[in-house]
Design a protein around this motif. Structure first.
Motif, PDB file in Angstrom:
ATOM      1  N   GLU A   1      -9.254   6.218 -13.636  1.00  0.00           N
ATOM      2  CA  GLU A   1     -10.284   5.287 -14.093  1.00  0.00           C
ATOM      3  C   GLU A   1     -10.527   5.556 -15.570  1.00  0.00           C
ATOM      4  OE1 GLU A   1     -13.755   5.740 -11.663  1.00  0.00           O
ATOM      5  OE2 GLU A   1     -12.675   5.340  -9.792  1.00  0.00           O
TER       6      GLU A   1
ATOM      7  N   MET B   1     -19.025   3.049 -14.538  1.00  0.00           N
ATOM      8  CA  MET B   1     -18.519   1.774 -15.043  1.00  0.00           C
ATOM      9  C   MET B   1     -17.269   2.012 -15.873  1.00  0.00           C
ATOM     10  SD  MET B   1     -22.162   0.112 -16.162  1.00  0.00           S
ATOM     11  CE  MET B   1     -21.365  -0.900 -17.414  1.00  0.00           C
ATOM     12  N   CYS B   2     -16.193   1.385 -15.483  1.00  0.00           N
ATOM     13  CA  CYS B   2     -14.933   1.515 -16.203  1.00  0.00           C
ATOM     14  C   CYS B   2     -14.909   0.577 -17.409  1.00  0.00           C
ATOM     15  CB  CYS B   2     -13.767   1.205 -15.273  1.00  0.00           C
ATOM     16  SG  CYS B   2     -13.645   2.348 -13.878  1.00  0.00           S
TER      17      CYS B   2
ATOM     18  N   GLU C   1     -15.996  -3.244 -17.588  1.00  0.00           N
ATOM     19  CA  GLU C   1     -16.754  -3.587 -16.385  1.00  0.00           C
ATOM     20  C   GLU C   1     -18.223  -3.781 -16.719  1.00  0.00           C
ATOM     21  OE1 GLU C   1     -16.554  -2.328 -11.731  1.00  0.00           O
ATOM     22  OE2 GLU C   1     -16.692  -0.683 -13.173  1.00  0.00           O
ATOM     23  N   LYS C   2     -18.847  -4.784 -16.118  1.00  0.00           N
ATOM     24  CA  LYS C   2     -20.267  -5.050 -16.296  1.00  0.00           C
ATOM     25  C   LYS C   2     -21.060  -4.333 -15.207  1.00  0.00           C
ATOM     26  CE  LYS C   2     -19.749  -7.846 -19.806  1.00  0.00           C
ATOM     27  NZ  LYS C   2     -20.213  -7.431 -21.159  1.00  0.00           N
TER      28      LYS C   2
ATOM     29  N   GLU D   1     -21.306  -6.153 -11.716  1.00  0.00           N
ATOM     30  CA  GLU D   1     -20.025  -6.162 -11.013  1.00  0.00           C
ATOM     31  C   GLU D   1     -19.691  -4.773 -10.483  1.00  0.00           C
ATOM     32  OE1 GLU D   1     -18.441  -8.887 -10.202  1.00  0.00           O
ATOM     33  OE2 GLU D   1     -20.004 -10.006 -11.250  1.00  0.00           O
ATOM     34  N   CYS D   2     -20.061  -3.757 -11.241  1.00  0.00           N
ATOM     35  CA  CYS D   2     -19.821  -2.386 -10.809  1.00  0.00           C
ATOM     36  C   CYS D   2     -20.583  -2.079  -9.519  1.00  0.00           C
ATOM     37  CB  CYS D   2     -20.248  -1.412 -11.904  1.00  0.00           C
ATOM     38  SG  CYS D   2     -20.157   0.337 -11.434  1.00  0.00           S
TER      39      CYS D   2
ATOM     40  N   ARG E   1     -19.153  -3.942  -6.495  1.00  0.00           N
ATOM     41  CA  ARG E   1     -17.899  -3.311  -6.079  1.00  0.00           C
ATOM     42  C   ARG E   1     -18.160  -2.012  -5.326  1.00  0.00           C
ATOM     43  NH1 ARG E   1     -15.477   0.775  -8.354  1.00  0.00           N
ATOM     44  NH2 ARG E   1     -16.555   0.554 -10.369  1.00  0.00           N
TER      45      ARG E   1
END
Length: 319
Positions: A110, A178-179, A182-183, A186-187, A190
């Motif tokens: 990641e 958070m990668c 990424e928001k 969305e994190c 997921r």
């Protein structure tokens, strides 16, 4: 006597404050080199001196200034984030080859971003290497709860015994890093699917954003790997009120079980020090926002409020 709420917050936000004790702050900084990128007038993180000494730095892209206590990534003036990332990746690979650091054994595949002044994206790196550089990391944490005539109850997971970091400790219902690109929302959606088997459609319709907490943590033995690494973080905070019929279930190997605990049971677990440090902070923030922790029942209320929202001394990106 158990840990107080302020003690729990200070355990997470453990990097000294200059305004509290200038001598202690200055003495603490002597343990670190500032991580910098050429062309940018900013400290991007703090690297422990012992890490600097042990790292097999490739000399063509790194300048180590022991007198100034800086480690500077040097690339061409027109270098792209991709190029800087490649250089850092090669340096991390060299450290892995010689088995230099324990934290690198927890390879995640990641990517964590590094931002410069104005939130400019400078580079990214493997997640498990980020504490070695002391960069700011970003994550999302969510508390799932149910509410009935008896009050609030929180879904609390216990981390798996075999996790590299904070094994068997209590956690927030859903949490994750958070990668790159990424928001926060969305994190957390997921992670809800992966960690708690929460249906994505229900999460998107039900999750409520509740702000964030910020802190600067110094890692101890529970984090796994090297002790004393600097780990400043921004955690976006979410709540999700669940129907009693929706029961979180472990969706991966990171959680042993979920338990629905009363507020008093959660308070007792906090006092016993059972929660992962940053998860304790998110729970305390939840209690404040839901009127369970107030100025009337918490003598350290103002100190807690300020420590939950530390002004970090690094460039940040707004998501």
């Amino acid at each position: 006597m158990g840990k107080s709420n302020l003690e729990l917050v200070c355990e997470c936000d453990s990097f000294p404050y200059y305004v509290d004790n200038r001598a202690a702050y200055t003495e603490n900084l002597k343990k670190y080199h500032a991580f910098r990128v050429n062309g940018y007038d900013a400290t991007l993180g703090y690297i422990l001196n012992s890490v600097v000494e042990k790292w097999p730095w490739p000399k063509d892209h790194w300048v180590i200034d022991s007198a100034a206590q800086t480690v500077t990534l040097t690339t061409p003036a027109d270098a792209t984030p991709e190029y800087r990332s490649q250089v850092v990746d090669e340096s991390i690979s060299e450290a892995v080859k010689v088995n230099a650091f324990e934290v690198l054994k927890g390879w995640r595949n990641e990517r964590y971003p590094v931002y410069g002044p104005g939130g400019e994206f400078l580079l990214d790196m493997e997640r498990c290497a980020s504490p070695l550089f002391g960069i700011v990391s970003y994550g999302a944490h969510m508390t799932c709860y149910v509410e009935d005539a008896t009050g609030l109850k929180l879904w609390i997971p216990r981390r798996a015994k075999n996790k590299q970091t904070y094994p068997s400790m209590l956690d927030n219902t859903v949490a994750g890093g958070m990668c790159t690109n990424e928001k926060p929302f969305e994190c957390i959606v997921r992670e809800g699917v992966e960690e708690a088997s929460l249906p994505e459609s229900i999460s998107r319709a039900t999750i409520v954003a509740r702000g964030c907490v910020t802190y600067s943590h110094i890692r101890d033995a529970r984090a796994g790997g090297e002790i004393g690494l600097s780990q400043p973080e921004v955690e976006y905070v979410y709540d999700m009120k669940l129907d009693p019929s929706l029961i979180p279930q472990p969706g991966d190997n990171e959680v042993e079980e979920f338990k629905l605990l009363t507020v008093e049971e959660v308070r007792e677990a906090l006092a016993r020090g059972e929660f992962k440090p940053n998860c304790a902070v998110v729970i305390i923030d939840f209690f404040i926002r839901h009127g369970l922790l107030t100025a009337e029942n918490e003598p350290d209320f103002l100190d807690i409020i300020s420590r939950l929202h530390r002004r970090l001394e690094y460039p940040l990106a707004s998501h």
